[in-house]
Motif scaffolding. Structure first.
Motif, PDB file in Angstrom:
ATOM      1  N   ASN A 116      14.040 -67.791 -44.511  1.00 16.45           N
ATOM      2  CA  ASN A 116      13.143 -68.771 -43.898  1.00 16.45           C
ATOM      3  C   ASN A 116      12.318 -68.215 -42.733  1.00 16.45           C
ATOM      4  O   ASN A 116      11.617 -68.974 -42.066  1.00 16.45           O
ATOM      5  CB  ASN A 116      13.942 -69.986 -43.415  1.00 16.45           C
ATOM      6  N   LEU A 117      12.387 -66.919 -42.509  1.00 17.52           N
ATOM      7  CA  LEU A 117      11.623 -66.317 -41.419  1.00 17.52           C
ATOM      8  C   LEU A 117      10.242 -65.914 -41.919  1.00 17.52           C
ATOM      9  O   LEU A 117      10.092 -65.400 -43.022  1.00 17.52           O
ATOM     10  CB  LEU A 117      12.355 -65.090 -40.869  1.00 17.52           C
ATOM     11  N   ASP A 118       9.227 -66.141 -41.096  1.00 16.06           N
ATOM     12  CA  ASP A 118       7.888 -65.712 -41.485  1.00 16.06           C
ATOM     13  C   ASP A 118       7.632 -64.301 -40.944  1.00 16.06           C
ATOM     14  O   ASP A 118       8.473 -63.713 -40.265  1.00 16.06           O
ATOM     15  CB  ASP A 118       6.822 -66.710 -41.023  1.00 16.06           C
ATOM     16  N   ASP A 119       6.472 -63.759 -41.267  1.00 17.71           N
ATOM     17  CA  ASP A 119       6.141 -62.381 -40.871  1.00 17.71           C
ATOM     18  C   ASP A 119       6.164 -62.200 -39.351  1.00 17.71           C
ATOM     19  O   ASP A 119       6.582 -61.158 -38.855  1.00 17.71           O
ATOM     20  CB  ASP A 119       4.772 -61.969 -41.421  1.00 17.71           C
ATOM     21  N   GLU A 120       5.710 -63.220 -38.619  1.00 15.94           N
ATOM     22  CA  GLU A 120       5.725 -63.149 -37.152  1.00 15.94           C
ATOM     23  C   GLU A 120       7.146 -63.034 -36.613  1.00 15.94           C
ATOM     24  O   GLU A 120       7.402 -62.314 -35.649  1.00 15.94           O
ATOM     25  CB  GLU A 120       5.072 -64.404 -36.551  1.00 15.94           C
ATOM     26  N   ASP A 121       8.063 -63.772 -37.241  1.00 16.12           N
ATOM     27  CA  ASP A 121       9.466 -63.721 -36.818  1.00 16.12           C
ATOM     28  C   ASP A 121      10.044 -62.318 -37.029  1.00 16.12           C
ATOM     29  O   ASP A 121      10.725 -61.775 -36.160  1.00 16.12           O
ATOM     30  CB  ASP A 121      10.308 -64.736 -37.593  1.00 16.12           C
ATOM     31  N   SER A 168      15.364 -56.038 -24.640  1.00 19.92           N
ATOM     32  CA  SER A 168      14.839 -56.425 -23.333  1.00 19.92           C
ATOM     33  C   SER A 168      13.780 -57.511 -23.485  1.00 19.92           C
ATOM     34  O   SER A 168      12.659 -57.253 -23.939  1.00 19.92           O
ATOM     35  CB  SER A 168      14.227 -55.213 -22.627  1.00 19.92           C
ATOM     36  N   LEU A 169      14.131 -58.729 -23.081  1.00 27.84           N
ATOM     37  CA  LEU A 169      13.173 -59.826 -23.148  1.00 27.84           C
ATOM     38  C   LEU A 169      12.014 -59.599 -22.182  1.00 27.84           C
ATOM     39  O   LEU A 169      10.885 -59.996 -22.457  1.00 27.84           O
ATOM     40  CB  LEU A 169      13.860 -61.160 -22.869  1.00 27.84           C
ATOM     41  N   LYS A 170      12.302 -58.942 -21.078  1.00 24.86           N
ATOM     42  CA  LYS A 170      11.247 -58.630 -20.113  1.00 24.86           C
ATOM     43  C   LYS A 170      10.208 -57.704 -20.746  1.00 24.86           C
ATOM     44  O   LYS A 170       9.001 -57.910 -20.601  1.00 24.86           O
ATOM     45  CB  LYS A 170      11.863 -57.989 -18.871  1.00 24.86           C
ATOM     46  N   GLU A 171      10.673 -56.704 -21.477  1.00 24.76           N
ATOM     47  CA  GLU A 171       9.773 -55.773 -22.161  1.00 24.76           C
ATOM     48  C   GLU A 171       8.957 -56.497 -23.235  1.00 24.76           C
ATOM     49  O   GLU A 171       7.754 -56.271 -23.372  1.00 24.76           O
ATOM     50  CB  GLU A 171      10.567 -54.621 -22.788  1.00 24.76           C
ATOM     51  N   ILE A 172       9.599 -57.368 -23.972  1.00 23.10           N
ATOM     52  CA  ILE A 172       8.905 -58.133 -25.018  1.00 23.10           C
ATOM     53  C   ILE A 172       7.834 -59.023 -24.379  1.00 23.10           C
ATOM     54  O   ILE A 172       6.729 -59.144 -24.898  1.00 23.10           O
ATOM     55  CB  ILE A 172       9.894 -58.981 -25.835  1.00 23.10           C
ATOM     56  N   ALA A 173       8.161 -59.653 -23.254  1.00 24.57           N
ATOM     57  CA  ALA A 173       7.193 -60.495 -22.544  1.00 24.57           C
ATOM     58  C   ALA A 173       5.964 -59.672 -22.164  1.00 24.57           C
ATOM     59  O   ALA A 173       4.828 -60.134 -22.320  1.00 24.57           O
ATOM     60  CB  ALA A 173       7.835 -61.131 -21.311  1.00 24.57           C
ATOM     61  N   ASN A 174       6.189 -58.454 -21.693  1.00 25.69           N
ATOM     62  CA  ASN A 174       5.071 -57.565 -21.341  1.00 25.69           C
ATOM     63  C   ASN A 174       4.230 -57.214 -22.564  1.00 25.69           C
ATOM     64  O   ASN A 174       3.003 -57.211 -22.495  1.00 25.69           O
ATOM     65  CB  ASN A 174       5.582 -56.288 -20.678  1.00 25.69           C
ATOM     66  N   SER A 179       8.393 -59.521 -37.227  1.00 24.59           N
ATOM     67  CA  SER A 179       7.743 -58.626 -36.275  1.00 24.59           C
ATOM     68  C   SER A 179       8.390 -58.745 -34.894  1.00 24.59           C
ATOM     69  O   SER A 179       8.627 -57.734 -34.215  1.00 24.59           O
ATOM     70  CB  SER A 179       6.250 -58.957 -36.194  1.00 24.59           C
ATOM     71  N   PHE A 180       8.682 -59.973 -34.482  1.00 26.32           N
ATOM     72  CA  PHE A 180       9.343 -60.206 -33.195  1.00 26.32           C
ATOM     73  C   PHE A 180      10.710 -59.524 -33.166  1.00 26.32           C
ATOM     74  O   PHE A 180      11.061 -58.863 -32.193  1.00 26.32           O
ATOM     75  CB  PHE A 180       9.491 -61.708 -32.935  1.00 26.32           C
ATOM     76  N   ILE A 181      11.464 -59.684 -34.247  1.00 25.15           N
ATOM     77  CA  ILE A 181      12.795 -59.054 -34.327  1.00 25.15           C
ATOM     78  C   ILE A 181      12.670 -57.540 -34.208  1.00 25.15           C
ATOM     79  O   ILE A 181      13.438 -56.897 -33.483  1.00 25.15           O
ATOM     80  CB  ILE A 181      13.516 -59.443 -35.642  1.00 25.15           C
ATOM     81  N   PHE A 229      11.847 -56.627 -30.674  1.00 26.26           N
ATOM     82  CA  PHE A 229      13.038 -56.888 -29.865  1.00 26.26           C
ATOM     83  C   PHE A 229      14.037 -55.732 -29.980  1.00 26.26           C
ATOM     84  O   PHE A 229      14.551 -55.234 -28.981  1.00 26.26           O
ATOM     85  CB  PHE A 229      13.681 -58.207 -30.318  1.00 26.26           C
ATOM     86  N   ILE A 230      14.257 -55.270 -31.192  1.00 23.89           N
ATOM     87  CA  ILE A 230      15.185 -54.151 -31.414  1.00 23.89           C
ATOM     88  C   ILE A 230      14.639 -52.874 -30.782  1.00 23.89           C
ATOM     89  O   ILE A 230      15.366 -52.150 -30.089  1.00 23.89           O
ATOM     90  CB  ILE A 230      15.458 -53.956 -32.913  1.00 23.89           C
ATOM     91  N   LEU A 231      13.355 -52.596 -31.009  1.00 25.53           N
ATOM     92  CA  LEU A 231      12.763 -51.376 -30.452  1.00 25.53           C
ATOM     93  C   LEU A 231      12.721 -51.395 -28.930  1.00 25.53           C
ATOM     94  O   LEU A 231      12.722 -50.343 -28.287  1.00 25.53           O
ATOM     95  CB  LEU A 231      11.352 -51.167 -31.015  1.00 25.53           C
ATOM     96  N   ALA A 232      12.725 -52.598 -28.341  1.00 21.39           N
ATOM     97  CA  ALA A 232      12.751 -52.732 -26.885  1.00 21.39           C
ATOM     98  C   ALA A 232      14.188 -52.817 -26.369  1.00 21.39           C
ATOM     99  O   ALA A 232      14.417 -53.196 -25.218  1.00 21.39           O
ATOM    100  CB  ALA A 232      11.963 -53.960 -26.455  1.00 21.39           C
ATOM    101  N   SER A 233      15.137 -52.460 -27.218  1.00 21.21           N
ATOM    102  CA  SER A 233      16.569 -52.484 -26.866  1.00 21.21           C
ATOM    103  C   SER A 233      17.023 -53.856 -26.368  1.00 21.21           C
ATOM    104  O   SER A 233      17.877 -53.966 -25.502  1.00 21.21           O
ATOM    105  CB  SER A 233      16.896 -51.417 -25.814  1.00 21.21           C
TER     106      SER A 233
END
Length: 100
Positions: free
Chosen positions: A12-17, A30-36, A19-21, A24-28
């Motif tokens: 049920n995940l779309d392409d954006e989801d 870090s929600l702060k990094e993802i926000a940036n 991509s976000f995952i 998120f993994i590549l940023a270890s």
């Protein structure tokens, strides 16, 4: 030819989801990094992650209660509001009890 097998929780995940995952993994994680990366605030990313978690949890409910999972998915995708979703789920549960 490779056969792609998508785990049930990803159905049920779309392409954006997805991509976000990946980000998120590549940023270890870090929600702060993802926000940036997205140019948004930390709370915005946290909300996005919470919705993603709910989508994954709903996919696990689908096998047991497909109707309830559908209602939850509609609420998460803002097709119906959460109050309406609660009413529909409660009424559905009442009718299931009456049938038994």
């Amino acid at each position: 030819m490779a056969i792609e097998i998508v785990p049930e929780w990803m159905v049920n995940l779309d392409d954006e989801d997805v991509s976000f995952i990946k980000k998120f993994i590549l940023a270890s994680g870090s929600l702060k990094e993802i926000a940036n990366q997205y140019g948004v605030t930390y709370p915005t990313v946290r909300l996005r992650l919470d919705k993603l978690i709910q989508k994954i949890q709903i996919s696990e409910d689908t096998a047991n209660e497909p109707y309830i999972a559908l209602i939850k998915r509609l609420a998460l995708n803002e097709k119906i509001d959460f109050e309406t979703a609660k009413i529909l789920i409660n009424e559905y549960k009442k009718t299931k009890k009456e049938v038994k």
